[in-house]
Design an enzyme around this catalytic site. Structure first.
Site, PDB file in Angstrom:
ATOM      1  N   GLY A 243       6.307   7.780   1.746  1.00  0.00           N
ATOM      2  CA  GLY A 243       7.307   7.335   2.726  1.00  0.00           C
ATOM      3  C   GLY A 243       8.091   6.161   2.154  1.00  0.00           C
ATOM      4  O   GLY A 243       9.333   6.170   2.152  1.00  0.00           O
ATOM      5  N   HIS A 244       7.366   5.170   1.640  1.00  0.00           N
ATOM      6  CA  HIS A 244       8.045   4.027   1.009  1.00  0.00           C
ATOM      7  C   HIS A 244       8.892   4.488  -0.170  1.00  0.00           C
ATOM      8  O   HIS A 244      10.013   4.013  -0.361  1.00  0.00           O
ATOM      9  CB  HIS A 244       7.014   3.018   0.496  1.00  0.00           C
ATOM     10  CG  HIS A 244       6.116   2.442   1.540  1.00  0.00           C
ATOM     11  ND1 HIS A 244       4.761   2.679   1.569  1.00  0.00           N
ATOM     12  CD2 HIS A 244       6.372   1.621   2.591  1.00  0.00           C
ATOM     13  CE1 HIS A 244       4.216   2.039   2.576  1.00  0.00           C
ATOM     14  NE2 HIS A 244       5.161   1.393   3.227  1.00  0.00           N
TER      15      HIS A 244
ATOM     16  N   ARG B 207      -1.877   3.434   7.246  1.00  0.00           N
ATOM     17  CA  ARG B 207      -3.037   3.399   8.137  1.00  0.00           C
ATOM     18  C   ARG B 207      -3.792   4.722   8.188  1.00  0.00           C
ATOM     19  O   ARG B 207      -4.875   4.781   8.780  1.00  0.00           O
ATOM     20  CB  ARG B 207      -2.616   2.980   9.545  1.00  0.00           C
ATOM     21  CG  ARG B 207      -2.210   1.500   9.631  1.00  0.00           C
ATOM     22  CD  ARG B 207      -1.917   1.089  11.053  1.00  0.00           C
ATOM     23  NE  ARG B 207      -1.775  -0.341  11.203  1.00  0.00           N
ATOM     24  CZ  ARG B 207      -0.608  -0.988  11.374  1.00  0.00           C
ATOM     25  NH1 ARG B 207       0.522  -0.304  11.403  1.00  0.00           N
ATOM     26  NH2 ARG B 207      -0.576  -2.290  11.527  1.00  0.00           N
TER      27      ARG B 207
ATOM     28  N   GLN C  56       3.700 -10.537  12.841  1.00  0.00           N
ATOM     29  CA  GLN C  56       3.911  -9.310  13.612  1.00  0.00           C
ATOM     30  C   GLN C  56       2.608  -8.609  14.005  1.00  0.00           C
ATOM     31  O   GLN C  56       2.638  -7.511  14.534  1.00  0.00           O
ATOM     32  CB  GLN C  56       4.844  -8.368  12.855  1.00  0.00           C
ATOM     33  CG  GLN C  56       4.253  -7.736  11.622  1.00  0.00           C
ATOM     34  CD  GLN C  56       5.329  -7.047  10.787  1.00  0.00           C
ATOM     35  OE1 GLN C  56       6.230  -7.676  10.263  1.00  0.00           O
ATOM     36  NE2 GLN C  56       5.236  -5.733  10.686  1.00  0.00           N
TER      37      GLN C  56
ATOM     38  N   TYR D 189       0.868  -1.174   0.000  1.00  0.00           N
ATOM     39  CA  TYR D 189       0.000   0.000   0.000  1.00  0.00           C
ATOM     40  C   TYR D 189       0.914   1.236   0.000  1.00  0.00           C
ATOM     41  O   TYR D 189       0.857   2.090   0.883  1.00  0.00           O
ATOM     42  CB  TYR D 189      -0.949  -0.010   1.197  1.00  0.00           C
ATOM     43  CG  TYR D 189      -2.278   0.630   0.849  1.00  0.00           C
ATOM     44  CD1 TYR D 189      -3.133   0.022  -0.065  1.00  0.00           C
ATOM     45  CD2 TYR D 189      -2.663   1.840   1.405  1.00  0.00           C
ATOM     46  CE1 TYR D 189      -4.333   0.614  -0.426  1.00  0.00           C
ATOM     47  CE2 TYR D 189      -3.868   2.441   1.052  1.00  0.00           C
ATOM     48  CZ  TYR D 189      -4.696   1.817   0.138  1.00  0.00           C
ATOM     49  OH  TYR D 189      -5.899   2.396  -0.207  1.00  0.00           O
TER      50      TYR D 189
ATOM     51  N   GLY E  51      12.619   3.139   7.516  1.00  0.00           N
ATOM     52  CA  GLY E  51      12.195   4.508   7.819  1.00  0.00           C
ATOM     53  C   GLY E  51      12.274   4.797   9.311  1.00  0.00           C
ATOM     54  O   GLY E  51      11.895   3.965  10.132  1.00  0.00           O
TER      55      GLY E  51
ATOM     56  N   SER F 184       1.414   7.325   6.299  1.00  0.00           N
ATOM     57  CA  SER F 184       1.263   5.960   6.787  1.00  0.00           C
ATOM     58  C   SER F 184       0.141   5.275   6.020  1.00  0.00           C
ATOM     59  O   SER F 184      -0.868   5.911   5.681  1.00  0.00           O
ATOM     60  CB  SER F 184       0.918   5.984   8.282  1.00  0.00           C
ATOM     61  OG  SER F 184       0.417   4.724   8.686  1.00  0.00           O
TER      62      SER F 184
END
Ligand code: AMP
Length: 285
Positions: free
Chosen positions: A36-37, A187, A61, A32, A147, A185
């Site tokens: 940032g990625h 999320r 996780q 997704y 990150g 994010s």
């Protein structure tokens, strides 16, 4: 760009590349993809001959109450973004490929996990350490990119690489933010409009704490209390924690010195968001 779903094939490709003298940069993600990625991908692209991106939502996780099943996924869009951003190999294994049977050997992270997210997310960093160990053995990179948004993860991986002598350089990337400061994010899509408006105060509160330190405040509990007061006044989400430690050791400190992290987590109705700032405290200041 080639999409690889088989561990054996990824290992064979990496072995051949290494034998032909190519350097491999590796960016592990849960997909997704957002900016940032992409910042990790960009840095890895610049520093290596070959760029491998992995996308794997790792069940180990996630806790039983966490969002494993609803975690956002979009394979087609992610593949397009990966291709556009210069990824050579996209490693996209299934759960069956990664965990064909329950693990017979596990990794238990001992240090740096009794604080921050590790305090509540029991076993989360064990799951991270296990999947990253597997991915390191599969991809065999020279450098791996993480990150600083997930600073505790960086601290744990730093320990993992050192403890287990992975011949891999850990490279970190600053947190990429929206215009109002909210850390990007996957999320963030869970936030309601109102929560999204309030979410900018997470970073604002960290900057407020940074400002206190820059103005000379050196008492961690005073700093934490003031940030808490600032933030709780501005958001309806529940503050899970606001903590201050040495970095990357994540040890409590009485007086600020060297490198410190102020990190927080806030639970909104559907999204749990984290953020942090890492500061260098000048000697004798
Ligand atoms: P995830 O897909 O959430 O597991 O993240 C994969 C990698 O991207 C991790 O190393 C994260 O720390 C990094 N990352 C996620 N969000 C950001 C961001 N806003 N800025 C920089 N790196 C990030």
């Amino acid at each position: 760009m080639k999409i690889i779903r088989s561990i054996k094939e990824m290992q064979r490709i990496s072995k051949n590349l290494r034998e032909s003298g190519k350097s491999i940069g590796f960016v592990p993600t849960m997909g997704y993809l957002h900016e940032g990625h992409l910042a990790l991908i960009k840095k890895a692209r610049e520093e290596n001959d070959i760029l491998v991106l992995s996308i794997f939502v790792n069940p180990l996780q996630f806790g039983p109450e966490e969002d494993f099943h609803s975690y956002p996924r979009d394979e087609r869009r992610d593949s397009e973004l990966a291709k556009e951003n210069g990824v050579d190999f996209l490693f996209f294994p299934s759960i069956q490929e990664m965990y064909p049977q329950p693990m017979t050997t596990t990794i238990k992270v001992k240090e740096r996990v009794d604080v921050l997210c590790g305090r509540k997310r029991i076993g989360h960093f064990d799951g991270v350490a296990m999947v990253i160990t597997k991915l390191f053995h599969i991809v065999q990179p020279d450098r791996s990119y993480f990150g600083l948004k997930d600073a505790q993860q960086v601290a744990v991986i730093e320990g993992l690489i050192r403890d287990y002598n992975f011949p891999i350089q850990l490279r970190t990337v600053e947190t990429v933010r929206e215009d109002d400061g909210l850390a990007k994010s996957s999320r963030n899509v869970y936030l309601t409009e109102k929560e999204r408006r309030q979410a900018k105060y997470l970073y604002q509160s960290l900057l407020f704490g940074k400002d206190l330190i820059e103005k000379g405040e050196r008492n961690p509990s005073v700093i934490i209390e003031k940030i808490k007061f600032y933030l709780s006044d501005r958001i309806e989400g529940e503050i899970d924690y606001i903590e201050l430690y040495s970095f990357p050791q994540l040890k409590p400190i009485n007086v600020l010195k060297k490198k410190v992290i102020i990190a927080l987590a806030v639970q909104f109705s559907k999204a749990r968001l984290i953020d942090n700032v890492i500061l260098d405290i000048p000697d004798g200041a």
